[in-house]
Write a protein that holds these residues in place. Structure first.
Motif, PDB file in Angstrom:
ATOM      1  N   ASN A  31       0.828  -1.215   0.000  1.00  0.00           N
ATOM      2  CA  ASN A  31       0.000   0.000   0.000  1.00  0.00           C
ATOM      3  C   ASN A  31       0.855   1.255   0.000  1.00  0.00           C
ATOM      4  OD1 ASN A  31      -2.277  -1.618   0.229  1.00  0.00           O
ATOM      5  ND2 ASN A  31      -2.368  -1.413   2.453  1.00  0.00           N
ATOM      6  N   MET A  32       0.443   2.210  -0.809  1.00  0.00           N
ATOM      7  CA  MET A  32       1.068   3.533  -0.771  1.00  0.00           C
ATOM      8  C   MET A  32      -0.011   4.596  -0.875  1.00  0.00           C
ATOM      9  SD  MET A  32       4.675   3.067  -2.830  1.00  0.00           S
ATOM     10  CE  MET A  32       5.403   4.549  -2.101  1.00  0.00           C
ATOM     11  N   PHE A  33       0.269   5.740  -0.272  1.00  0.00           N
ATOM     12  CA  PHE A  33      -0.730   6.802  -0.146  1.00  0.00           C
ATOM     13  C   PHE A  33      -0.096   8.164  -0.454  1.00  0.00           C
ATOM     14  CE2 PHE A  33      -3.386   4.103   2.689  1.00  0.00           C
ATOM     15  CZ  PHE A  33      -2.428   3.249   3.204  1.00  0.00           C
ATOM     16  N   TRP A  34      -0.927   9.061  -0.977  1.00  0.00           N
ATOM     17  CA  TRP A  34      -0.568  10.476  -1.061  1.00  0.00           C
ATOM     18  C   TRP A  34      -1.618  11.284  -0.310  1.00  0.00           C
ATOM     19  CZ3 TRP A  34       3.693  12.961  -2.060  1.00  0.00           C
ATOM     20  CH2 TRP A  34       4.651  12.403  -2.907  1.00  0.00           C
ATOM     21  N   TYR A  35      -1.113  12.085   0.648  1.00  0.00           N
ATOM     22  CA  TYR A  35      -1.972  12.974   1.419  1.00  0.00           C
ATOM     23  C   TYR A  35      -1.544  14.414   1.194  1.00  0.00           C
ATOM     24  CZ  TYR A  35      -3.358   8.858   4.154  1.00  0.00           C
ATOM     25  OH  TYR A  35      -3.840   7.634   4.544  1.00  0.00           O
ATOM     26  N   ARG A  36      -2.505  15.279   1.422  1.00  0.00           N
ATOM     27  CA  ARG A  36      -2.240  16.709   1.405  1.00  0.00           C
ATOM     28  C   ARG A  36      -2.565  17.230   2.808  1.00  0.00           C
ATOM     29  NH1 ARG A  36      -4.636  21.364  -2.675  1.00  0.00           N
ATOM     30  NH2 ARG A  36      -4.428  23.043  -1.122  1.00  0.00           N
ATOM     31  N   GLN A  37      -1.650  18.063   3.366  1.00  0.00           N
ATOM     32  CA  GLN A  37      -1.861  18.600   4.700  1.00  0.00           C
ATOM     33  C   GLN A  37      -1.939  20.108   4.655  1.00  0.00           C
ATOM     34  OE1 GLN A  37       1.096  17.558   7.700  1.00  0.00           O
ATOM     35  NE2 GLN A  37      -0.375  17.980   9.319  1.00  0.00           N
ATOM     36  N   ILE A  46      -5.420  11.959  -1.155  1.00  0.00           N
ATOM     37  CA  ILE A  46      -5.571  12.300  -2.567  1.00  0.00           C
ATOM     38  C   ILE A  46      -5.782  11.016  -3.381  1.00  0.00           C
ATOM     39  CG2 ILE A  46      -4.559  13.480  -4.548  1.00  0.00           C
ATOM     40  CD1 ILE A  46      -2.732  14.984  -2.559  1.00  0.00           C
ATOM     41  N   TYR A  47      -4.825  10.087  -3.232  1.00  0.00           N
ATOM     42  CA  TYR A  47      -4.900   8.805  -3.921  1.00  0.00           C
ATOM     43  C   TYR A  47      -4.292   7.721  -3.054  1.00  0.00           C
ATOM     44  CZ  TYR A  47      -6.517   9.905  -8.674  1.00  0.00           C
ATOM     45  OH  TYR A  47      -7.268  10.247  -9.772  1.00  0.00           O
ATOM     46  N   PHE A  48      -4.745   6.525  -3.297  1.00  0.00           N
ATOM     47  CA  PHE A  48      -4.283   5.327  -2.601  1.00  0.00           C
ATOM     48  C   PHE A  48      -3.960   4.269  -3.663  1.00  0.00           C
ATOM     49  CE2 PHE A  48      -4.060   1.758   0.057  1.00  0.00           C
ATOM     50  CZ  PHE A  48      -5.121   0.865  -0.102  1.00  0.00           C
ATOM     51  N   SER A  49      -2.844   3.554  -3.477  1.00  0.00           N
ATOM     52  CA  SER A  49      -2.498   2.466  -4.387  1.00  0.00           C
ATOM     53  C   SER A  49      -2.287   1.206  -3.574  1.00  0.00           C
ATOM     54  CB  SER A  49      -1.224   2.797  -5.158  1.00  0.00           C
ATOM     55  OG  SER A  49      -0.775   1.664  -5.879  1.00  0.00           O
ATOM     56  N   TYR A  50      -2.950   0.121  -3.934  1.00  0.00           N
ATOM     57  CA  TYR A  50      -2.846  -1.122  -3.174  1.00  0.00           C
ATOM     58  C   TYR A  50      -2.018  -2.179  -3.901  1.00  0.00           C
ATOM     59  CZ  TYR A  50      -6.968  -1.855  -6.113  1.00  0.00           C
ATOM     60  OH  TYR A  50      -7.834  -1.917  -7.162  1.00  0.00           O
ATOM     61  N   ASP A  51      -1.492  -1.822  -5.056  1.00  0.00           N
ATOM     62  CA  ASP A  51      -0.625  -2.740  -5.793  1.00  0.00           C
ATOM     63  C   ASP A  51      -0.082  -1.985  -7.002  1.00  0.00           C
ATOM     64  OD1 ASP A  51      -1.046  -6.291  -6.645  1.00  0.00           O
ATOM     65  OD2 ASP A  51       0.738  -5.003  -6.572  1.00  0.00           O
ATOM     66  N   VAL A  52       0.881  -2.580  -7.652  1.00  0.00           N
ATOM     67  CA  VAL A  52       1.425  -1.955  -8.853  1.00  0.00           C
ATOM     68  C   VAL A  52       0.303  -1.737  -9.871  1.00  0.00           C
ATOM     69  CG1 VAL A  52       3.016  -2.292 -10.791  1.00  0.00           C
ATOM     70  CG2 VAL A  52       3.685  -2.981  -8.491  1.00  0.00           C
ATOM     71  N   LYS A  53       0.258  -0.553 -10.392  1.00  0.00           N
ATOM     72  CA  LYS A  53      -0.720  -0.129 -11.406  1.00  0.00           C
ATOM     73  C   LYS A  53      -2.161  -0.103 -10.897  1.00  0.00           C
ATOM     74  CE  LYS A  53       2.157  -1.333 -15.329  1.00  0.00           C
ATOM     75  NZ  LYS A  53       2.260  -1.909 -16.677  1.00  0.00           N
ATOM     76  N   LYS A  57      -9.177   6.483  -5.904  1.00  0.00           N
ATOM     77  CA  LYS A  57      -9.281   7.890  -5.550  1.00  0.00           C
ATOM     78  C   LYS A  57      -9.543   8.050  -4.065  1.00  0.00           C
ATOM     79  CE  LYS A  57     -11.037   9.464 -10.027  1.00  0.00           C
ATOM     80  NZ  LYS A  57     -12.182  10.083 -10.740  1.00  0.00           N
ATOM     81  N   GLY A  58      -8.964   9.102  -3.533  1.00  0.00           N
ATOM     82  CA  GLY A  58      -9.242   9.469  -2.163  1.00  0.00           C
ATOM     83  C   GLY A  58     -10.334  10.525  -2.109  1.00  0.00           C
ATOM     84  N   ASP A  59     -10.263  11.386  -1.116  1.00  0.00           N
ATOM     85  CA  ASP A  59     -11.304  12.388  -0.934  1.00  0.00           C
ATOM     86  C   ASP A  59     -11.141  13.619  -1.817  1.00  0.00           C
ATOM     87  OD1 ASP A  59     -11.472  11.739   2.644  1.00  0.00           O
ATOM     88  OD2 ASP A  59     -12.547  10.835   0.959  1.00  0.00           O
ATOM     89  N   ILE A  60      -9.901  13.897  -2.253  1.00  0.00           N
ATOM     90  CA  ILE A  60      -9.660  15.126  -3.039  1.00  0.00           C
ATOM     91  C   ILE A  60      -8.783  14.850  -4.258  1.00  0.00           C
ATOM     92  CG2 ILE A  60     -10.027  16.783  -1.155  1.00  0.00           C
ATOM     93  CD1 ILE A  60      -6.915  16.816  -0.866  1.00  0.00           C
ATOM     94  N   PRO A  61      -9.232  14.010  -5.206  1.00  0.00           N
ATOM     95  CA  PRO A  61      -8.386  13.656  -6.344  1.00  0.00           C
ATOM     96  C   PRO A  61      -8.362  14.677  -7.482  1.00  0.00           C
ATOM     97  CG  PRO A  61     -10.470  12.534  -6.496  1.00  0.00           C
ATOM     98  CD  PRO A  61     -10.509  13.316  -5.205  1.00  0.00           C
ATOM     99  N   TYR A  64      -5.291  16.049  -9.702  1.00  0.00           N
ATOM    100  CA  TYR A  64      -4.136  15.180  -9.465  1.00  0.00           C
ATOM    101  C   TYR A  64      -4.306  13.863 -10.215  1.00  0.00           C
ATOM    102  CZ  TYR A  64      -3.694  18.208  -5.335  1.00  0.00           C
ATOM    103  OH  TYR A  64      -3.603  19.282  -4.483  1.00  0.00           O
ATOM    104  N   SER A  65      -3.188  13.255 -10.535  1.00  0.00           N
ATOM    105  CA  SER A  65      -3.180  11.876 -11.002  1.00  0.00           C
ATOM    106  C   SER A  65      -1.985  11.196 -10.357  1.00  0.00           C
ATOM    107  CB  SER A  65      -3.103  11.790 -12.530  1.00  0.00           C
ATOM    108  OG  SER A  65      -1.897  12.367 -12.997  1.00  0.00           O
ATOM    109  N   VAL A  66      -1.920   9.864 -10.467  1.00  0.00           N
ATOM    110  CA  VAL A  66      -0.823   9.125  -9.856  1.00  0.00           C
ATOM    111  C   VAL A  66      -0.324   8.063 -10.820  1.00  0.00           C
ATOM    112  CG1 VAL A  66      -1.469   9.472  -7.443  1.00  0.00           C
ATOM    113  CG2 VAL A  66      -2.465   7.566  -8.734  1.00  0.00           C
ATOM    114  N   SER A  67       0.870   7.592 -10.508  1.00  0.00           N
ATOM    115  CA  SER A  67       1.459   6.528 -11.303  1.00  0.00           C
ATOM    116  C   SER A  67       2.198   5.600 -10.377  1.00  0.00           C
ATOM    117  CB  SER A  67       2.428   7.105 -12.335  1.00  0.00           C
ATOM    118  OG  SER A  67       3.142   6.073 -12.989  1.00  0.00           O
ATOM    119  N   ARG A  68       1.985   4.295 -10.564  1.00  0.00           N
ATOM    120  CA  ARG A  68       2.750   3.314  -9.801  1.00  0.00           C
ATOM    121  C   ARG A  68       3.121   2.180 -10.751  1.00  0.00           C
ATOM    122  NH1 ARG A  68       1.279   0.302  -4.163  1.00  0.00           N
ATOM    123  NH2 ARG A  68       3.404  -0.325  -3.633  1.00  0.00           N
TER     124      ARG A  68
END
Lengths: 113, 110
Positions: A31-37, A46-53, A57-61, A64-68
């Protein structure tokens, strides 16, 4: 010692730029996460990833976009930076197993001018 | 969707006790507690699972009322080092995303 490393502590970007925030963990966490404080608003996901690719979406996406592409690296992308995205960004990772804590990076203070 | 923390801020003298509360409108799988000192990353304190399991800090205790979807963090005989902002985080199911509250600022006076 477990480690979550964010590529920059401080970043200044111009409005409209495409911005990449990088996060690397060395613990083989799924698991990996991006938060904004922001003051008074706590840590907002912002976003949560539970595995590669895989991402969720989190509460405020919005904006933003993400890549794993690899397990250890999780990137946050601001497609067209705006002044409202000036904030502290925190990356975190955790292991699956139902009983594990999140480990946080030191944060990236992003200023959009 | 953020859990609600109370109080927003607390000022104590060293040696006094504090309780920080966290409540959710949804059924929870787990509650996490973290402390963040100024300019630093949040650090894990404790995790509580439904069913009663918990793991965490030796000197800090917490409770989790599954029926009420509430958790409380108990800081007894507070020390100066306890100052910081405390966040609760919640998971709705196992290995889910962690959603944090707005935080409780704790300031300990000597």
């Amino acid at each position: 010692d477990v480690k979550v490393t964010q590529s920059s502590r401080y970043l200044v970007k111009r409005t409209g730029e495409k911005v990449f925030l990088e996060c690397v963990q060395d613990m083989d966490h799924e698991n990996m996460f991006w938060y904004r404080q922001d003051p008074g608003l706590g840590l907002r996901l912002i976003y949560f990833s539970y595995d590669v690719k895989m991402k969720e979406k989190g509460d405020i996406p919005e904006g933003y976009s993400v890549s794993r592409e690899k397990k250890e690296r999780f990137s946050l992308i601001l497609e067209s930076a705006s002044t409202s995205q000036t904030s502290m960004y925190l990356c975190a990772s955790s292991q699956t197993g139902g009983y594990t804590e999140a480990f946080f990076g030191q944060g990236t203070r992003l200023t959009v001018v | 969707q953020q859990p609600v923390q109370s109080p927003q801020a607390v000022i104590l003298r060293e040696g006094e006790d504090a309780v920080i509360n966290c409540s959710s409108s949804k059924a929870l799988y787990s509650v996490h507690w973290y402390r963040q000192k100024h300019g630093e990353a949040p650090v894990f304190l404790m995790i509580l699972l439904k069913g009663g399991e918990q793991k965490g800090h030796e000197k800090i205790s917490a409770s989790f009322n599954e029926k009420k979807q509430q958790s409380s963090l108990y800081l007894t005989a507070s020390q100066l080092s306890y100052s910081g902002t405390y966040f609760c985080g919640t998971e709705l199911r196992r290995d889910d995303k962690i959603i944090f509250g707005k935080g409780t600022r704790l300031h300990i006076l000597p």
